[in-house]
Motif scaffolding. Structure first.
Motif, short mmCIF file in Angstrom:
data_model
loop_
_atom_site.label_atom_id
_atom_site.label_comp_id
_atom_site.label_asym_id
_atom_site.label_seq_id
_atom_site.Cartn_x
_atom_site.Cartn_y
_atom_site.Cartn_z
N PHE A 39 0.83 -1.21 0.00
CA PHE A 39 0.00 0.00 0.00
C PHE A 39 0.86 1.25 0.00
N ARG A 40 0.38 2.26 -0.70
CA ARG A 40 1.09 3.53 -0.80
C ARG A 40 0.14 4.67 -0.48
N ILE A 41 0.59 5.61 0.34
CA ILE A 41 -0.21 6.80 0.65
C ILE A 41 0.57 8.04 0.23
N LEU A 42 -0.13 8.92 -0.46
CA LEU A 42 0.44 10.20 -0.89
C LEU A 42 -0.34 11.29 -0.19
N SER A 43 0.37 12.17 0.50
CA SER A 43 -0.29 13.22 1.25
C SER A 43 0.32 14.55 0.89
N VAL A 44 0.06 15.56 1.71
CA VAL A 44 0.53 16.91 1.40
C VAL A 44 2.02 17.09 1.63
N ALA A 52 3.95 16.77 10.56
CA ALA A 52 4.97 15.73 10.37
C ALA A 52 4.36 14.40 9.93
N PHE A 53 3.12 14.13 10.33
CA PHE A 53 2.45 12.89 9.95
C PHE A 53 2.19 12.81 8.45
N ALA A 54 2.11 13.94 7.77
CA ALA A 54 1.64 14.00 6.38
C ALA A 54 2.76 13.78 5.38
N LYS A 55 3.43 12.68 5.49
CA LYS A 55 4.48 12.30 4.56
C LYS A 55 4.01 11.11 3.75
N SER A 56 4.51 10.98 2.56
CA SER A 56 4.17 9.82 1.74
C SER A 56 4.68 8.55 2.42
N ASP A 109 -11.04 22.41 11.40
CA ASP A 109 -12.24 21.89 10.75
C ASP A 109 -11.96 21.95 9.26
N CYS A 110 -11.73 20.78 8.65
CA CYS A 110 -11.21 20.72 7.28
C CYS A 110 -12.10 19.91 6.34
N ARG A 111 -12.17 20.37 5.13
CA ARG A 111 -12.71 19.52 4.06
C ARG A 111 -11.61 18.57 3.63
N THR A 112 -12.00 17.39 3.19
CA THR A 112 -11.02 16.40 2.78
C THR A 112 -11.52 15.61 1.58
N ALA A 113 -10.58 15.13 0.79
CA ALA A 113 -10.89 14.26 -0.33
C ALA A 113 -9.85 13.14 -0.36
N HIS A 114 -10.31 11.94 -0.55
CA HIS A 114 -9.43 10.77 -0.65
C HIS A 114 -9.70 10.06 -1.96
N LEU A 115 -8.66 9.81 -2.72
CA LEU A 115 -8.76 9.00 -3.93
C LEU A 115 -8.10 7.66 -3.64
N TRP A 116 -8.90 6.61 -3.63
CA TRP A 116 -8.44 5.25 -3.34
C TRP A 116 -8.33 4.45 -4.62
N GLU A 128 -4.37 11.67 -0.60
CA GLU A 128 -5.13 12.42 0.39
C GLU A 128 -4.96 13.91 0.15
N VAL A 129 -6.08 14.63 0.16
CA VAL A 129 -6.06 16.08 0.05
C VAL A 129 -6.92 16.64 1.17
N PHE A 130 -6.37 17.57 1.94
CA PHE A 130 -7.16 18.21 2.99
C PHE A 130 -6.71 19.65 3.13
N ASP A 131 -7.47 20.43 3.85
CA ASP A 131 -7.19 21.84 4.03
C ASP A 131 -6.00 22.01 4.97
N SER A 132 -4.81 21.91 4.42
CA SER A 132 -3.61 21.94 5.24
C SER A 132 -3.39 23.32 5.88
N ALA A 133 -3.90 24.38 5.28
CA ALA A 133 -3.75 25.71 5.88
C ALA A 133 -4.46 25.77 7.23
N ARG A 134 -5.64 25.18 7.31
CA ARG A 134 -6.35 25.15 8.58
C ARG A 134 -5.63 24.28 9.60
N ALA A 135 -5.08 23.16 9.13
CA ALA A 135 -4.36 22.28 10.04
C ALA A 135 -3.10 22.96 10.57
N VAL A 136 -2.36 23.64 9.71
CA VAL A 136 -1.15 24.34 10.15
C VAL A 136 -1.52 25.46 11.13
#
Length: 141
Positions: A39-44, A52-56, A109-116, A128-136
């Motif tokens: 399995f492979r995950i691609l994030s921001v 730090a969690f958002a690494k491929s 509070d983020c919108r998110t989209a996941h392409l599986w 994975e795509v999410f509102d990283s500006a809000r998370a930061v």
């Protein structure tokens, strides 16, 4: 698995993810049951505070580490898938999530989209795509 079985399995895992708020063996076991070994995950891939969690990641075990490192810094408040689009072995989920950063106490509070992508009944890739500006912003003191 058929495409509809893949969708049912993914929806079940998201339900468990929300119910458990990501905590405990039930959540980890649900994710591990869905994922192929390669399995492979691609994030921001952010280097910003709290991201730090958002690494491929490139294996089932690395994906589990992704989940656990996310929960080290963040507390899930809500996970809400809203819309699924399924085409063959691809499933896209659009939704929202609310997380609280443990150090700052701020809420993201983020919108998110996941392409599986699925193959032979197992998830092989997640983009994975999410509102990283809000998370930061929530992770920044």
């Amino acid at each position: 698995m058929t495409p509809s079985a893949n969708l049912t399995a993914l929806q079940s895992v998201y339900e468990i993810w929300h119910e458990t708020k990501g905590e405990g063996d039930r959540a980890a076991e649900a994710w591990l049951g869905l994922l192929a070994d390669d399995f492979r995950i691609l994030s921001v891939n952010e280097e910003a505070p709290g991201m730090a969690f958002a690494k491929s990641r490139n294996s089932k075990q690395e994906a589990l580490h992704y989940i656990m490192s996310l929960l080290d810094e963040w507390k899930m408040i809500r996970w809400s898938p809203k819309t699924y689009v399924s085409q063959g072995d691809n499933i896209t989920m659009f939704g929202s999530c609310v997380w609280q950063h443990k150090s700052t106490g701020k809420i993201a509070d983020c919108r998110t989209a996941h392409l599986w992508k699925f193959k032979d009944g197992k998830a092989v890739e997640l983009t994975e795509v999410f509102d990283s500006a809000r998370a930061v912003a929530a992770a920044t003191p």
